[in-house]
Motif scaffolding. Structure first.
Motif, PDB file in Angstrom:
ATOM      1  N   ALA A 219      50.012  56.291  57.161  1.00  0.00           N
ATOM      2  CA  ALA A 219      50.613  56.469  58.482  1.00  0.00           C
ATOM      3  C   ALA A 219      49.946  55.508  59.460  1.00  0.00           C
ATOM      4  O   ALA A 219      48.734  55.279  59.390  1.00  0.00           O
ATOM      5  N   ALA A 220      50.743  54.931  60.354  1.00  0.00           N
ATOM      6  CA  ALA A 220      50.185  53.978  61.321  1.00  0.00           C
ATOM      7  C   ALA A 220      50.877  54.141  62.663  1.00  0.00           C
ATOM      8  O   ALA A 220      52.112  54.234  62.725  1.00  0.00           O
ATOM      9  N   GLY A 221      50.102  54.165  63.715  1.00  0.00           N
ATOM     10  CA  GLY A 221      50.659  54.274  65.064  1.00  0.00           C
ATOM     11  C   GLY A 221      51.460  53.042  65.413  1.00  0.00           C
ATOM     12  O   GLY A 221      52.528  53.106  66.022  1.00  0.00           O
ATOM     13  N   SER A 222      50.958  51.878  65.016  1.00  0.00           N
ATOM     14  CA  SER A 222      51.723  50.641  65.209  1.00  0.00           C
ATOM     15  C   SER A 222      51.520  49.755  63.987  1.00  0.00           C
ATOM     16  O   SER A 222      50.590  49.965  63.197  1.00  0.00           O
ATOM     17  N   LEU A 223      52.386  48.767  63.881  1.00  0.00           N
ATOM     18  CA  LEU A 223      52.457  47.995  62.645  1.00  0.00           C
ATOM     19  C   LEU A 223      52.733  46.523  62.945  1.00  0.00           C
ATOM     20  O   LEU A 223      53.677  46.211  63.667  1.00  0.00           O
ATOM     21  N   ALA A 224      51.900  45.638  62.415  1.00  0.00           N
ATOM     22  CA  ALA A 224      52.156  44.199  62.561  1.00  0.00           C
ATOM     23  C   ALA A 224      52.574  43.654  61.204  1.00  0.00           C
ATOM     24  O   ALA A 224      51.818  43.760  60.232  1.00  0.00           O
ATOM     25  N   VAL A 225      53.762  43.094  61.135  1.00  0.00           N
ATOM     26  CA  VAL A 225      54.256  42.524  59.878  1.00  0.00           C
ATOM     27  C   VAL A 225      53.875  41.041  59.863  1.00  0.00           C
ATOM     28  O   VAL A 225      54.354  40.254  60.681  1.00  0.00           O
ATOM     29  N   ALA A 226      52.991  40.695  58.920  1.00  0.00           N
ATOM     30  CA  ALA A 226      52.478  39.311  58.823  1.00  0.00           C
ATOM     31  C   ALA A 226      52.647  38.830  57.400  1.00  0.00           C
ATOM     32  O   ALA A 226      51.740  38.216  56.828  1.00  0.00           O
ATOM     33  N   THR A 227      53.825  39.126  56.809  1.00  0.00           N
ATOM     34  CA  THR A 227      54.003  38.826  55.391  1.00  0.00           C
ATOM     35  C   THR A 227      54.579  37.430  55.144  1.00  0.00           C
ATOM     36  O   THR A 227      54.997  37.134  54.024  1.00  0.00           O
ATOM     37  N   GLY A 228      54.571  36.568  56.148  1.00  0.00           N
ATOM     38  CA  GLY A 228      54.934  35.168  55.954  1.00  0.00           C
ATOM     39  C   GLY A 228      56.397  34.945  55.632  1.00  0.00           C
ATOM     40  O   GLY A 228      57.246  35.826  55.836  1.00  0.00           O
ATOM     41  N   GLY A 229      56.671  33.722  55.096  1.00  0.00           N
ATOM     42  CA  GLY A 229      58.047  33.345  54.756  1.00  0.00           C
ATOM     43  C   GLY A 229      58.250  33.337  53.253  1.00  0.00           C
ATOM     44  O   GLY A 229      57.514  34.004  52.522  1.00  0.00           O
ATOM     45  N   LEU A 230      59.234  32.546  52.793  1.00  0.00           N
ATOM     46  CA  LEU A 230      59.623  32.581  51.375  1.00  0.00           C
ATOM     47  C   LEU A 230      58.939  31.499  50.536  1.00  0.00           C
ATOM     48  O   LEU A 230      59.150  31.444  49.325  1.00  0.00           O
ATOM     49  N   SER A 231      58.139  30.654  51.187  1.00  0.00           N
ATOM     50  CA  SER A 231      57.575  29.512  50.466  1.00  0.00           C
ATOM     51  C   SER A 231      56.541  29.931  49.438  1.00  0.00           C
ATOM     52  O   SER A 231      55.659  30.735  49.734  1.00  0.00           O
ATOM     53  N   ILE A 232      56.658  29.343  48.279  1.00  0.00           N
ATOM     54  CA  ILE A 232      55.776  29.547  47.118  1.00  0.00           C
ATOM     55  C   ILE A 232      55.792  31.004  46.649  1.00  0.00           C
ATOM     56  O   ILE A 232      54.800  31.733  46.756  1.00  0.00           O
ATOM     57  N   PRO A 233      56.925  31.439  46.082  1.00  0.00           N
ATOM     58  CA  PRO A 233      57.011  32.814  45.574  1.00  0.00           C
ATOM     59  C   PRO A 233      55.948  33.111  44.515  1.00  0.00           C
ATOM     60  O   PRO A 233      55.481  34.240  44.413  1.00  0.00           O
ATOM     61  N   LYS A 234      55.557  32.075  43.762  1.00  0.00           N
ATOM     62  CA  LYS A 234      54.535  32.267  42.713  1.00  0.00           C
ATOM     63  C   LYS A 234      53.223  32.797  43.303  1.00  0.00           C
ATOM     64  O   LYS A 234      52.437  33.443  42.631  1.00  0.00           O
ATOM     65  N   MET A 235      53.020  32.514  44.603  1.00  0.00           N
ATOM     66  CA  MET A 235      51.780  32.971  45.246  1.00  0.00           C
ATOM     67  C   MET A 235      51.974  34.300  45.973  1.00  0.00           C
ATOM     68  O   MET A 235      51.129  34.703  46.764  1.00  0.00           O
ATOM     69  N   GLY A 236      53.116  34.928  45.773  1.00  0.00           N
ATOM     70  CA  GLY A 236      53.294  36.259  46.363  1.00  0.00           C
ATOM     71  C   GLY A 236      54.152  36.284  47.611  1.00  0.00           C
ATOM     72  O   GLY A 236      54.228  37.322  48.283  1.00  0.00           O
ATOM     73  N   ALA A 237      54.813  35.154  47.941  1.00  0.00           N
ATOM     74  CA  ALA A 237      55.676  35.155  49.129  1.00  0.00           C
ATOM     75  C   ALA A 237      56.891  36.044  48.882  1.00  0.00           C
ATOM     76  O   ALA A 237      57.462  36.032  47.788  1.00  0.00           O
ATOM     77  N   THR A 238      57.259  36.824  49.884  1.00  0.00           N
ATOM     78  CA  THR A 238      58.438  37.686  49.766  1.00  0.00           C
ATOM     79  C   THR A 238      59.233  37.623  51.072  1.00  0.00           C
ATOM     80  O   THR A 238      58.718  37.178  52.101  1.00  0.00           O
TER      81      THR A 238
END
Ligand SMILES: Cc1cc2nc3c(=O)[nH]c(=O)nc-3n(C[C@H](O)[C@H](O)[C@H](O)COP(=O)(O)OP(=O)(O)OC[C@H]3O[C@@H](n4cnc5c(N)ncnc54)[C@H](O)[C@@H]3O)c2cc1C
Length: 378
Positions: free
Chosen positions: A137-156
């Motif tokens: 649970a979180a009072g607020s949330l920062a989404v910092a999951t980047g863009g689509l570049s280099i999916p092999k490195m975990g980009a989503t």
């Protein structure tokens, strides 16, 4: 950056990342030395469908702010060229610095933890973050999951899914800072020259970059092409000045008078890589002695060298792209806080947002600046 700032404000902060190491892109950036900022980065340098959006964050957290942090941690660095600052040692020092700052701010970092979904628990209660290790649970949330570049490195595309779920738009995304691919005759030409690099001015769609072009087995790359790729669109030609700062016709006329028996490719080899000159004379340029070339032909050679056009079919895609152009539509975010206007408590920062910089430390500067600013409010 966002976690550090929020932690320093006394917030209880948890960072979740499905990677098994923190800051993986930092580790591979700048050839392992991390081009962590650019001395000359200004909001004008960034592409976005909503250009004024990035001004606020980039003005409140400037390159000198990050440099001060690097200096505080005694990380040696240097300017390579064009304001691009790199670590003298290794990119690991930047990750270490951020992790040390996060630890000092009381931030908990949980790695190898995939975030699978977000649920709103009401405006007061905040969010339920679903992960493969259980819900948080979180009072607020920062989404910092980047863009689509280099999916092999975990980009989503996770940030885009969350944005849409909460009623935000996502502007069209495409690979940027990416090598371009050729086909047919152009591909054969490039393939034969794979590994050859030429200083040039590359132009497309009003953007122009003075850097090196590199031929590859698939087409063209090198800093000039990576830069211009962010402005190129399918079906467009790239315009290449192969002799920046030189008036080729005057030079060729002088050489014609002095060495009429010399072949054009020999004359050009003094100005350009030999293999490239030889490949040009036989495809795009005549393969004859200087004395046999008319004024008109010399002028045409000069024109080709100043404005060589090459057609590319596509890009190498997200597999090798350094960044993603487009992303979470910033018209739905506050430029001051990076908070979603329609979803209080939800923030989007970094490459996930439709703000994209050129090559040379700009994209990290945006990540630091947007994270820093959101960290004041998250
Ligand atoms: C090869 C390469 C070299 C680069 N070199 C430079 C450079 O020298 N200078 C520069 O300025 N820029 C460089 N860039 C661009 C720069 O790395 C990015 O713009 C920057 O890392 C963006 O930061 P970010 O925090 O927004 O996203 P990212 O650094 O991409 O971080 C996103 C994080 O989210 C995690 N994640 C994604 N989805 C989920 C999920 N569902 N659950 C949990 N975690 C998730 C990922 O594991 C990742 O750690 C380079 C990029 C590449 C690919």
């Amino acid at each position: 950056m966002c976690a550090i700032e929020a932690g320093n404000r006394g917030r209880r902060v948890l960072v979740l990342d499905h990677a098994n190491k923190a800051g993986k892109k930092i580790l591979i950036s700048g050839g392992g030395r991390c081009n962590f900022t650019n001395l000359y980065a200004t909001p004008d340098d960034f592409q976005s469908q909503n250009k004024p959006f990035c001004v606020s964050a980039l003005s409140r957290y400037i390159p000198q702010d990050f440099i001060s942090l690097v200096e505080k941690h005694r990380i040696p660095y240097h300017e390579k060229k064009l304001g691009q600052l790199f670590c003298d040692g290794s990119a690991q020092e930047i990750v270490r610095m951020l992790l040390d700052e996060a630890a000092a701010a009381g931030v908990t970092v949980r790695l190898s933890c995939q975030v699978t979904g977000i649920r709103r628990e009401g405006e007061v209660l905040g969010f339920l973050v679903e992960t493969d290790l259980g819900a948080v649970a979180a009072g607020s949330l920062a989404v910092a999951t980047g863009g689509l570049s280099i999916p092999k490195m975990g980009a989503t595309g996770f940030a885009y899914t969350v944005a849409r779920q909460f009623g935000l738009d996502v502007t069209p995304t495409r690979p940027a800072l990416v090598p371009l691919t050729a086909s047919g005759r152009n591909l054969e030409f490039c393939r034969n020259l794979a590994g050859v690099s030429i200083p040039c001015i590359a132009r497309c769609n009003g953007a122009s970059f003075t850097e090196n072009l590199l031929f590859t087995h698939k087409g063209i790359s090198g800093p000039a092409v990576l830069q211009v790729s962010s402005h190129w669109r399918e079906g467009q030609q790239l315009h290449i000045d192969l002799l920046p700062g030189l008036d080729p016709l005057t030079h060729l006329q002088a050489q014609q008078a002095a060495r009429p028996k010399a072949e054009l490719r020999t004359i050009l080899s003094a100005l350009l890589p030999r293999s490239f000159s030889e490949a040009m004379c036989g495809t795009y340029l005549p393969n004859r002695a200087m004395g046999q070339l008319s004024h008109q032909e010399l002028a045409a050679v000069g024109h080709t060298l100043k404005d060589w056009t090459i057609s590319c079919d596509g890009t190498e895609g997200y597999r090798t792209a350094e960044v993603t152009l487009g992303g979470v539509d910033s018209t739905g975010l506050s430029s001051k806080t990076l908070e979603a206007i329609k979803a209080p408590g939800l923030f989007f920062i970094g490459e996930a947002v439709d703000v994209t910089g050129p090559l040379g430390g700009y994209n990290f500067q945006w990540a630091w600046a947007s994270g820093y600013c959101a960290g004041q409010y998250v």
